[in-house]
Design a protein around this motif. Structure first.
Motif, short mmCIF file in Angstrom:
data_model
loop_
_atom_site.label_atom_id
_atom_site.label_comp_id
_atom_site.label_asym_id
_atom_site.label_seq_id
_atom_site.Cartn_x
_atom_site.Cartn_y
_atom_site.Cartn_z
N TYR A 178 30.53 6.31 -19.57
CA TYR A 178 30.57 7.11 -20.77
C TYR A 178 31.40 8.37 -20.52
O TYR A 178 31.87 8.61 -19.40
CB TYR A 178 29.15 7.48 -21.21
N ASN A 179 31.52 9.19 -21.53
CA ASN A 179 32.40 10.36 -21.45
C ASN A 179 31.65 11.61 -21.01
O ASN A 179 32.01 12.71 -21.39
CB ASN A 179 33.06 10.58 -22.81
N TYR A 180 30.59 11.43 -20.22
CA TYR A 180 29.79 12.55 -19.75
C TYR A 180 29.51 12.43 -18.26
O TYR A 180 29.53 11.34 -17.70
CB TYR A 180 28.46 12.63 -20.52
N GLU A 181 29.24 13.58 -17.65
CA GLU A 181 28.84 13.64 -16.25
C GLU A 181 27.56 14.48 -16.15
O GLU A 181 27.31 15.33 -17.00
CB GLU A 181 29.93 14.30 -15.40
N PHE A 182 26.78 14.22 -15.09
CA PHE A 182 25.58 15.03 -14.90
C PHE A 182 25.38 15.33 -13.42
O PHE A 182 25.94 14.67 -12.54
CB PHE A 182 24.35 14.31 -15.47
N ARG A 183 24.62 16.35 -13.17
CA ARG A 183 24.17 16.66 -11.81
C ARG A 183 22.77 17.24 -11.92
O ARG A 183 22.37 17.75 -12.97
CB ARG A 183 25.11 17.64 -11.12
N PHE A 184 22.01 17.15 -10.85
CA PHE A 184 20.65 17.65 -10.91
C PHE A 184 20.28 18.32 -9.59
O PHE A 184 20.94 18.17 -8.57
CB PHE A 184 19.66 16.54 -11.25
N ARG A 185 19.21 19.09 -9.66
CA ARG A 185 18.73 19.85 -8.49
C ARG A 185 17.22 19.71 -8.43
O ARG A 185 16.52 19.95 -9.41
CB ARG A 185 19.12 21.31 -8.64
N GLU A 186 16.73 19.29 -7.29
CA GLU A 186 15.29 19.21 -7.11
C GLU A 186 14.69 20.60 -7.08
O GLU A 186 15.33 21.57 -6.66
CB GLU A 186 14.96 18.48 -5.81
N ILE A 187 13.46 20.71 -7.55
CA ILE A 187 12.80 22.00 -7.57
C ILE A 187 12.71 22.57 -6.16
O ILE A 187 12.43 21.85 -5.19
CB ILE A 187 11.39 21.88 -8.20
N GLY A 188 13.02 23.82 -6.03
CA GLY A 188 12.97 24.49 -4.73
C GLY A 188 14.25 24.37 -3.93
O GLY A 188 14.38 25.00 -2.87
N LYS A 189 15.20 23.56 -4.39
CA LYS A 189 16.47 23.40 -3.68
C LYS A 189 17.52 24.34 -4.28
O LYS A 189 17.58 24.52 -5.51
CB LYS A 189 16.96 21.95 -3.77
N PRO A 190 18.39 24.93 -3.47
CA PRO A 190 19.36 25.91 -3.99
C PRO A 190 20.60 25.28 -4.62
O PRO A 190 21.31 25.95 -5.37
CB PRO A 190 19.74 26.71 -2.75
N TYR A 191 20.89 24.01 -4.32
CA TYR A 191 22.15 23.44 -4.76
C TYR A 191 21.96 22.20 -5.63
O TYR A 191 21.02 21.43 -5.45
CB TYR A 191 23.02 23.07 -3.55
N GLY A 218 10.12 10.97 -3.87
CA GLY A 218 8.73 11.05 -3.47
C GLY A 218 8.25 12.47 -3.32
O GLY A 218 8.84 13.27 -2.59
N GLY A 219 7.17 12.80 -4.04
CA GLY A 219 6.58 14.13 -3.93
C GLY A 219 7.29 15.18 -4.77
O GLY A 219 6.81 16.31 -4.85
N ILE A 220 8.42 14.86 -5.36
CA ILE A 220 9.15 15.82 -6.18
C ILE A 220 8.89 15.49 -7.64
O ILE A 220 9.23 14.43 -8.12
CB ILE A 220 10.66 15.77 -5.89
N GLU A 221 8.28 16.42 -8.36
CA GLU A 221 7.89 16.13 -9.73
C GLU A 221 8.82 16.74 -10.76
O GLU A 221 8.94 16.21 -11.86
CB GLU A 221 6.46 16.63 -9.98
N THR A 222 9.44 17.86 -10.47
CA THR A 222 10.29 18.51 -11.46
C THR A 222 11.56 19.04 -10.82
O THR A 222 11.66 19.19 -9.62
CB THR A 222 9.56 19.67 -12.16
#
Length: 223
Positions: free
Chosen positions: A3-16, A43-47
């Motif tokens: 598709y014409n979109y990109e995404f990135r995500f960061r686990e809670i508590g992580k700086p990057y 595993g163990g990461i909820e948000t």
């Protein structure tokens, strides 16, 4: 499919954040009105949080767009999804008879030059190669496009494929609370299901360039 979109995500508590990743059929789902990105479970990461942007388009030299959604939460314990509202693969699909191609081709070229993501058959020849066109075109005109411009003419009314496209577009329009079909008259032919009370533009007083500008303004004014 990409598709014409990109995404990135960061686990809670992580700086990057992770690197930007393409949104594809493998990591998302869509109902035609929105796209839901399926994040990997941890595993163990909820948000955590996510950013979504319009991807670069090398064919038009368009760079990646501004971030559309930022810091949107997801919950991997329940279902790590995020909703990207008003997602469509195409901003506009053009439905027309082959005999009317000269005018439509001019409109398509103007839209493409302005960076509009357009479904126009000559631009999709490789993608259409080998597909079940009956099913694929139904998806294009019923699900995957933000707007559909129908070029009304005697030739349009009499064609098998244009009637298929029109019926798919009308099925979508029936479910919408806002305009979807944008009719453009090449002549005064009456088309089943297109009521005379709908707002039309006409070749009598609208040039190819003017129609392309009108479509562009319509796309950019909604959503």
């Amino acid at each position: 499919m990409k598709y014409n979109y990109e995404f990135r995500f960061r686990e809670i508590g992580k700086p990057y954040f992770t690197p930007w990743m393409p949104v594809t059929e493998e990591n998302s789902k869509t109902d035609g009105k929105s796209i839901t990105i399926q994040l990997p479970k941890h595993g163990g990461i909820e948000t955590g949080d996510m950013q979504v942007r319009v991807a670069a388009d090398p064919s038009t030299n368009r760079p990646a767009g501004l971030i559309l959604h930022s810091n949107a939460p997801y919950t991997s314990k329940i279902n790590p999804d995020i909703d990207l509202s008003n997602f469509y693969e195409f901003e506009v699909a053009l439905s027309f008879a082959g005999e009317d191609r000269d005018f439509v081709k001019c409109v398509a070229a103007k839209l493409k030059d302005n960076g509009v993501k357009i479904f126009y058959d000559e631009y999709e020849q490789v993608n259409l190669w080998g597909k079940n066109l009956y099913e694929h075109l139904d998806q294009v005109y019923r699900v995957k496009s933000k707007f559909c411009v129908i070029f009304i003419s005697r030739n349009y009314k009499d064609k098998l494929w244009t009637n298929h496209e029109r019926q798919s577009a009308q099925a979508r329009a029936f479910q919408e609370n806002e305009e979807y079909i944008l009719p453009f008259r090449l002549d005064n032919t009456e088309i089943p299901g297109l009521r005379p009370t709908i707002g039309y533009l006409s070749k009598e007083n609208t040039s190819c360039e003017q129609l392309a500008i009108a479509i562009y303004k319509k796309i950019r004014s909604i959503g």
